[in-house]
Design an enzyme around this catalytic site. Structure first.
Site, short mmCIF file in Angstrom:
data_model
loop_
_atom_site.label_atom_id
_atom_site.label_comp_id
_atom_site.label_asym_id
_atom_site.label_seq_id
_atom_site.Cartn_x
_atom_site.Cartn_y
_atom_site.Cartn_z
N SER A 17 0.79 -1.23 0.00
CA SER A 17 0.00 0.00 0.00
C SER A 17 0.83 1.28 0.00
O SER A 17 0.32 2.33 -0.37
CB SER A 17 -0.96 0.00 1.19
OG SER A 17 -0.25 -0.17 2.39
N HIS A 69 -5.60 -3.77 -2.00
CA HIS A 69 -5.44 -2.73 -3.04
C HIS A 69 -5.50 -3.31 -4.46
O HIS A 69 -5.34 -2.57 -5.42
CB HIS A 69 -4.13 -1.98 -2.84
CG HIS A 69 -4.21 -0.99 -1.73
ND1 HIS A 69 -4.74 0.27 -1.88
CD2 HIS A 69 -3.87 -1.10 -0.42
CE1 HIS A 69 -4.71 0.90 -0.72
NE2 HIS A 69 -4.18 0.10 0.18
N LYS A 91 -12.24 -0.08 -0.55
CA LYS A 91 -11.41 0.74 -1.43
C LYS A 91 -12.08 0.81 -2.81
O LYS A 91 -13.03 1.56 -2.97
CB LYS A 91 -9.98 0.17 -1.45
CG LYS A 91 -9.40 0.14 -0.03
CD LYS A 91 -7.97 -0.27 0.02
CE LYS A 91 -7.51 -0.63 1.43
NZ LYS A 91 -7.57 0.45 2.40
C1 LIG Z 1 -2.83 -3.85 2.35
C2 LIG Z 1 -4.05 -3.54 3.17
N1 LIG Z 1 -4.71 -4.54 3.77
C3 LIG Z 1 -5.81 -4.31 4.52
C4 LIG Z 1 -6.30 -3.04 4.69
C5 LIG Z 1 -7.51 -2.82 5.54
O1 LIG Z 1 -8.65 -2.66 4.75
P1 LIG Z 1 -9.91 -1.87 5.31
O2 LIG Z 1 -9.68 -0.43 5.08
O3 LIG Z 1 -11.06 -2.44 4.55
O4 LIG Z 1 -10.00 -2.19 6.78
C6 LIG Z 1 -5.66 -1.96 4.08
C7 LIG Z 1 -6.20 -0.59 4.26
O5 LIG Z 1 -5.55 0.34 4.60
C8 LIG Z 1 -4.50 -2.22 3.30
O6 LIG Z 1 -3.84 -1.21 2.72
#
Ligand SMILES: Cc1ncc(COP(=O)(O)O)c(C=O)c1O
Length: 418
Positions: free
Chosen positions: A206, A234, A265
């Site tokens: 991310s 992502h 997202k």
């Molecule tokens: C790589 C990754 N996994 C999981 C998440 C968590 O997702 P959510 O925003 O649906 O809790 C994020 C969000 O920031 C992320 O970037």
């Protein structure tokens, strides 16, 4: 508190004495938090919240300033898509605003089951379980399927929710350098084969926007008998056919045991899910703590997510637009001479150096009408602070050119480019 109730100021004990409150008077026991906050501010690590005044869109208003928004994960513009709004409103009218319970008591509505069926079909797996967020999907799953006897082999840049899941499981955590499959192999080779092992990576990282080396990791997992898990937060709606994620992008169907996706997202709403075999999903229904102990989605959110799947299947041109915009913007930044790291996705970092420089870049861009949030230590290495940009399908060419012009102006002003 009622003045006359036990414990209230005028309450008298049975023996007629007023309790001596002065003995209980104390200084604020949370005062240390104020000191911590001051220290964050001194180190330039304090995060100030920018307030979105209207809708989450490509061009919108934060803190009353009209800006090109390069900070949201709304890759496909679905947060405001008319089909999602309509389905959410319909579900709201039909079923009300909340589910009223956790899934395992009274909070499994027909629409939750429909969403899970639709996601399983979409991801081409036996079954799916939906969680309240991508975070709880990762943390709840890793902590449910592992015990303290087990081992996790995890990329050093995996998301915080994976790290927390590993810690909650009490399994031994072995970290390999970013994307270094040989290092992961060496770690695994030193482990007893009798121990259960989970090999885990993000599909798209991310902060840098690069991809996990899925084919090589799947091969390693197969050779060594590890469970293979990918967090495709992502990648959902961004990579693979119709946005099925990196497993589809790399042709790894059937080779990843646990796939996590997010609905927060590109899907535009909120939630996370785990896709895999029937036993995995049944087990998570029984043992994943966020599933057992936290209320399920409002029906309107589930309905919006189902509508988003329809959009992904019926309007692939939105994803094409996302990638067109991504190429245009990335090329523009590179031509200007910015260091954009190793990104392979619509997430493009503009690496500035230390946190102070990244903050200045972000603040000046904001003044120029471009919102690109600064990310510094400890989220990224001290000398790799950056502003992170995310292009969406709904940015116009004018938006993106405007942003590039602002980057050029501010980048020169602060000496990042010539
Ligand atoms: C790589 C990754 N996994 C999981 C998440 C968590 O997702 P959510 O925003 O649906 O809790 C994020 C969000 O920031 C992320 O970037």
């Amino acid at each position: 508190m009622d003045a006359n109730c036990p414990g209230g100021p005028t309450w008298r004990s049975r023996r007629g004495k007023v309790p001596d409150y002065t003995a209980l008077m104390r200084t604020d026991p949370l005062a240390y938090l104020g000191e911590e906050l001051d220290s964050l501010k001194q180190q330039n690590l304090y995060r100030r919240l920018r307030i979105l005044d209207g809708e989450q869109k490509a061009h919108t208003t934060f803190d009353h300033r009209s800006v090109v928004n390069l900070s949201s994960n709304n890759y496909l513009g679905l947060t405001t898509h008319p089909r999602l709004r309509a389905r959410a409103l319909e579900a709201l009218q039909t079923y009300g605003v909340g589910s009223g319970s956790v899934r395992t008591i009274a909070g499994t509505m027909a629409i939750h089951m429909e969403l899970e069926r639709r996601l399983a079909e979409f991801k081409q797996v036996e079954a799916v379980v939906v969680f309240q967020s991508g975070f709880t999907a990762n943390a709840g799953t890793v902590s449910a399927i592992l015990t303290k006897e087990d081992i996790v082999i995890s990329d050093e840049l995996n998301h915080a929710s994976i790290i927390d899941g590993c810690r909650l499981s009490r399994a031994t955590i072995k970290v390999f350098p970013h994307k270094d499959v040989d290092a992961a192999r060496r770690i695994i080779q030193d482990l007893p084969v009798t121990q259960r092992r989970l090999l885990i990576t993000d599909g798209v990282f991310s902060m840098d926007g690069d991809l996990g080396p899925l084919p090589a990791l799947c091969e390693l997992a197969e050779e060594t008998g590890c469970i293979m898990m990918v967090d495709d937060a992502h990648a959902s709606g961004v990579f693979g056919k119709n946005g099925r994620g990196t497993v589809d992008h790399f042709g790894m169907h059937g080779r990843v045991d646990v796939q996590v996706g997010t609905l927060s997202k590109a899907i535009g709403a909120l939630g996370g899910y785990v896709a895999g075999g029937r036993n995995l999903i049944e087990f998570l229904y029984q043992r994943a703590r966020p599933f057992l102990f936290s209320t399920s989605h409002p029906p309107s959110v589930a309905a919006a997510c189902i509508a988003a799947l329809d959009v992904l299947l019926e309007q692939p041109e939105i994803m094409e637009q996302l990638w067109d915009n991504t190429r245009f913007f990335k090329t523009g930044l590179e031509r200007l001479g910015f260091n954009t790291g190793i990104s392979e996705s619509p997430i493009t970092p503009v690496i500035a150096g230390d946190s102070a420089k990244a903050n200045t870049l972000s603040d000046r861009l904001f003044e120029e009408g471009v919102f690109a949030q600064a990310i510094g230590y400890p989220t990224v290495a001290r000398d790799k602070a950056r502003v992170r940009t995310i292009v969406t399908a709904t940015h116009t060419r004018e938006d993106l050119q405007y942003a590039l012009d602002a980057f050029a102006k501010v980048g020169r002003e602060i000496g990042l480019i010539q």
